[in-house]
Design a protein around this motif. Structure first.
Motif, PDB file in Angstrom:
ATOM      1  N   LEU A  83       0.910  -1.268   0.030  1.00  0.00           N
ATOM      2  CA  LEU A  83      -0.022   0.185   0.141  1.00  0.00           C
ATOM      3  C   LEU A  83       0.958   1.327  -0.140  1.00  0.00           C
ATOM      4  CD1 LEU A  83      -2.907  -0.961   2.559  1.00  0.00           C
ATOM      5  CD2 LEU A  83      -3.004  -0.556  -0.139  1.00  0.00           C
ATOM      6  N   ASP A  84       2.141   1.266   0.618  1.00  0.00           N
ATOM      7  CA  ASP A  84       2.991   2.364   0.625  1.00  0.00           C
ATOM      8  C   ASP A  84       3.458   2.689  -0.799  1.00  0.00           C
ATOM      9  OD1 ASP A  84       3.016   2.526   3.437  1.00  0.00           O
ATOM     10  OD2 ASP A  84       4.589   1.394   3.636  1.00  0.00           O
TER      11      ASP A  84
ATOM     12  N   ILE B 255       0.179   4.292  -2.684  1.00  0.00           N
ATOM     13  CA  ILE B 255      -0.246   5.828  -2.419  1.00  0.00           C
ATOM     14  C   ILE B 255       1.006   6.561  -2.741  1.00  0.00           C
ATOM     15  CG2 ILE B 255      -1.939   5.054  -0.801  1.00  0.00           C
ATOM     16  CD1 ILE B 255      -0.027   6.249   1.538  1.00  0.00           C
TER      17      ILE B 255
ATOM     18  N   GLU C 188      -3.076   8.737   3.655  1.00  0.00           N
ATOM     19  CA  GLU C 188      -2.330   7.896   4.651  1.00  0.00           C
ATOM     20  C   GLU C 188      -3.539   7.268   5.442  1.00  0.00           C
ATOM     21  OE1 GLU C 188       0.474  10.765   2.974  1.00  0.00           O
ATOM     22  OE2 GLU C 188      -1.416  11.086   4.071  1.00  0.00           O
TER      23      GLU C 188
ATOM     24  N   ARG D  37      -4.886   4.394   3.842  1.00  0.00           N
ATOM     25  CA  ARG D  37      -4.033   3.313   3.811  1.00  0.00           C
ATOM     26  C   ARG D  37      -3.917   2.516   5.202  1.00  0.00           C
ATOM     27  NH1 ARG D  37       1.876   5.504   4.827  1.00  0.00           N
ATOM     28  NH2 ARG D  37       0.871   5.853   6.898  1.00  0.00           N
TER      29      ARG D  37
ATOM     30  N   HIS E 163      -4.914  -1.271   5.789  1.00  0.00           N
ATOM     31  CA  HIS E 163      -3.729  -2.328   6.411  1.00  0.00           C
ATOM     32  C   HIS E 163      -4.553  -3.059   7.556  1.00  0.00           C
ATOM     33  CE1 HIS E 163       0.053  -2.079   4.701  1.00  0.00           C
ATOM     34  NE2 HIS E 163       0.261  -0.883   4.758  1.00  0.00           N
TER      35      HIS E 163
END
Length: 403
Positions: free
Chosen positions: A221-222, A225, A239, A242, A246
Motif C-alpha cells: 500500500l505504501d 499511495i 495515509e 492506507r 492495512h
C-alpha cells in the motif's frame, strides 16, 4: 479533516402531507421576553471517528456521473474491540437525502457527489463517518492494476444486454486471474438479470482478494499511495486510507473482519427493486458493530426536525442541516413548504416547555436567523419544524436574532 454530522432519518411514508402544508400549523409568534434557561448544544458529541476510524467508499461511472453511485460500502475499525467491519450498502435503499427528500441512495451521488452520499448514510445509520472516498470504475482499475491484478472467484455467469438488444457473456463462473480493468468491470457490471444486491457478492470477492494480497505484502500500500493515489478522491489524508486498509487486511488474515450487508426489505410498490432499511435489524447491527461511531449519548428528546424549503433554493435543506448537525438534532424529513415566497425563516415548536423553547433558541442561534413560533396543532412526528425563508443564509451568520 472535514466533519459532517447529519443525524438519523426517520422514514415517513405518510401522514406528513397535512403538516407540510403550513396553513395547518396554526402557529403563533412567541411574545418577547426573557430567554429560557439554555440547554447547551451537544458539543459533547465529539469527533468520535478517532474511537472508530471509518470511511465510506462510493463508486461511480466517470462517463456518466449522473447515473449515481453503483457501489457503496463503509470500512470501519474498532480499536477497542480489535476488529474491522465492512458494511455494504444496497444503493436502491430509499431514504431521506438531505435537501432532496425521499429517494434511492444511488441518487444522492447525482445530487451532491460523495459528500452528500456520506451525509445520507450518516443520517440513515445514525453514525459519524470520518470521510468519503470517491472511486470511479477507472479508479478501481488503476488501483488494482498497481498490484498486478488479482485472482478472484466469479460466482456466476454474467451476461450483459447490449445497446442493440443482443446478449454478451462478460464473465464465466469460476476462479480466475483478472487484470485491473476486468476487476473493476466485475465490481460494477449490471448483468442482464442483476439487481443492486447481486453486485455485492462480486464486490466482496474482489475486496477480499485485494486485502489478502495486502496482508501478504504489508509494503504494497505504501507503493500504491506514493504519488498520493489520485484514483482515490478522498476528503481525508490518503495515509488514513492506507492505515484503514492495512487494518482491514490484518483483520481478514486473523478472521477479525466481518463483511455485512445493511439489512433491508422490499418496499413492495413503486420503482422495481427499491428497498427500505429494516430498522430493527439495522439498529442491532449499528449497536454491535458501530457503537464507537455513534455520537455520544444525548438527550435526544425534542430534537426531531422537519426542514421545509420555503424560499425555492435547491438543496437548502442540506445547508440548514449542516448548521444543526453538530448540536445533536435529528432530521426527520426534508420537503418543500406550501410556497416558496417565505421572507422570514420560521422555527415552529409544538411544546412551550422551557426545555423545548431553549432547543428552539439553539436552532435560531445556529442558523443565525428565524422567528420562533408555537403551533396550536400538536404532532408526535417532529418536535421542531423549520420553514426556510429568504433570510437564510444570513448576511452575518454570527448574528443571533433576539426573538
Amino acid at each position: 479533516r472535514r466533519r459532517r454530522r447529519l443525524l438519523r432519518t426517520v422514514l415517513i411514508v405518510g401522514g406528513l402531507v397535512g403538516l407540510a402544508g403550513l396553513g395547518l400549523l396554526a402557529a403563533t409568534r412567541l411574545p418577547p421576553g426573557g430567554e429560557p434557561a439554555r440547554v447547551a448544544p451537544d458539543r459533547a458529541v465529539q469527533a468520535v471517528g478517532d474511537a472508530q476510524p471509518s470511511l465510506l467508499f462510493v463508486t461511480f461511472d466517470e462517463q456518466d456521473p449522473m447515473a449515481g453511485a453503483s457501489v457503496a460500502f463503509v470500512l470501519a475499525r474498532d480499536p477497542a474491540e480489535d476488529r474491522v467491519t465492512l458494511l455494504f450498502l444496497p444503493t436502491a435503499t430509499v431514504t431521506d437525502i438531505p435537501g432532496h427528500g425521499l429517494d434511492r441512495l444511488v441518487r444522492a451521488f447525482a445530487y451532491g457527489g460523495g459528500p452528500l452520499v456520506a451525509a445520507t448514510v450518516e443520517n440513515l445509520l445514525g453514525v459519524d463517518l470520518d470521510g468519503v472516498a470517491e472511486v470511479s470504475e477507472q479508479g478501481w482499475a488503476a488501483l488494482f492494476g498497481r498490484v498486478g491484478g488479482l485472482t478472484v472467484e466469479v460466482p456466476e455467469r454474467l451476461v450483459e444486454r447490449t445497446a442493440d438488444g443482443s446478449r454478451q457473456v462478460r464473465f464465466e463462473p469460476g476462479r480466475q486471474p483478472l487484470d485491473g480493468q476486468r476487476l473493476a468491470e466485475l465490481m460494477t457490471l449490471t448483468g442482464e438479470d442483476d439487481d443492486h444486491l447481486d453486485r455485492i457478492p462480486r464486490v466482496q470477492g474482489v475486496l477480499t482478494a485485494f486485502l489478502a494480497t495486502v496482508a501478504e505484502d504489508p509494503q504494497l500500500l505504501d507503493g500504491i499511495i506514493a504519488d498520493g493515489a489520485p484514483m482515490l478522491d478522498t476528503d481525508v489524508p490518503v495515509e488514513q486510507v492506507r492505515d484503514l486498509l492495512h487494518a482491514a487486511a490484518r483483520a481478514q488474515a486473523d478472521d477479525r473482519l466481518a463483511s455485512l450487508t445493511l439489512p433491508v426489505a422490499p418496499i413492495g410498490s413503486g420503482e422495481e427493486g427499491a428497498v427500505r432499511i429494516d430498522a430493527e435489524r439495522a439498529d442491532r447491527l449499528v449497536s454491535e458493530r458501530f457503537a464507537a461511531s455513534v455520537p455520544a449519548p444525548t438527550a435526544s428528546a425534542g430534537r426531531r426536525l422537519q426542514i421545509l424549503n420555503g424560499n425555492g433554493e435547491p438543496g437548502i435543506g442540506q445547508q440548514v442541516a449542516e448548521r444543526l448537525l453538530p448540536a445533536g438534532f435529528r432530521v426527520a424529513v426534508t420537503d418543500n413548504a406550501d410556497r416558496f415566497d417565505h421572507a422570514e425563516t420560521r422555527i415552529v415548536v409544538y411544546d412551550d416547555s422551557s426545555r423545548q423553547l431553549a432547543l428552539a433558541r439553539d436552532v435560531q442561534r445556529l442558523l443565525g436567523v428565524g422567528r420562533i413560533e408555537l403551533s396550536r396543532t400538536p404532532t408526535s412526528v417532529v418536535d421542531i419544524t423549520i420553514v426556510v425563508g429568504d433570510d437564510f443564509p444570513p448576511t452575518h451568520p454570527e448574528a443571533v436574532p433576539t426573538s
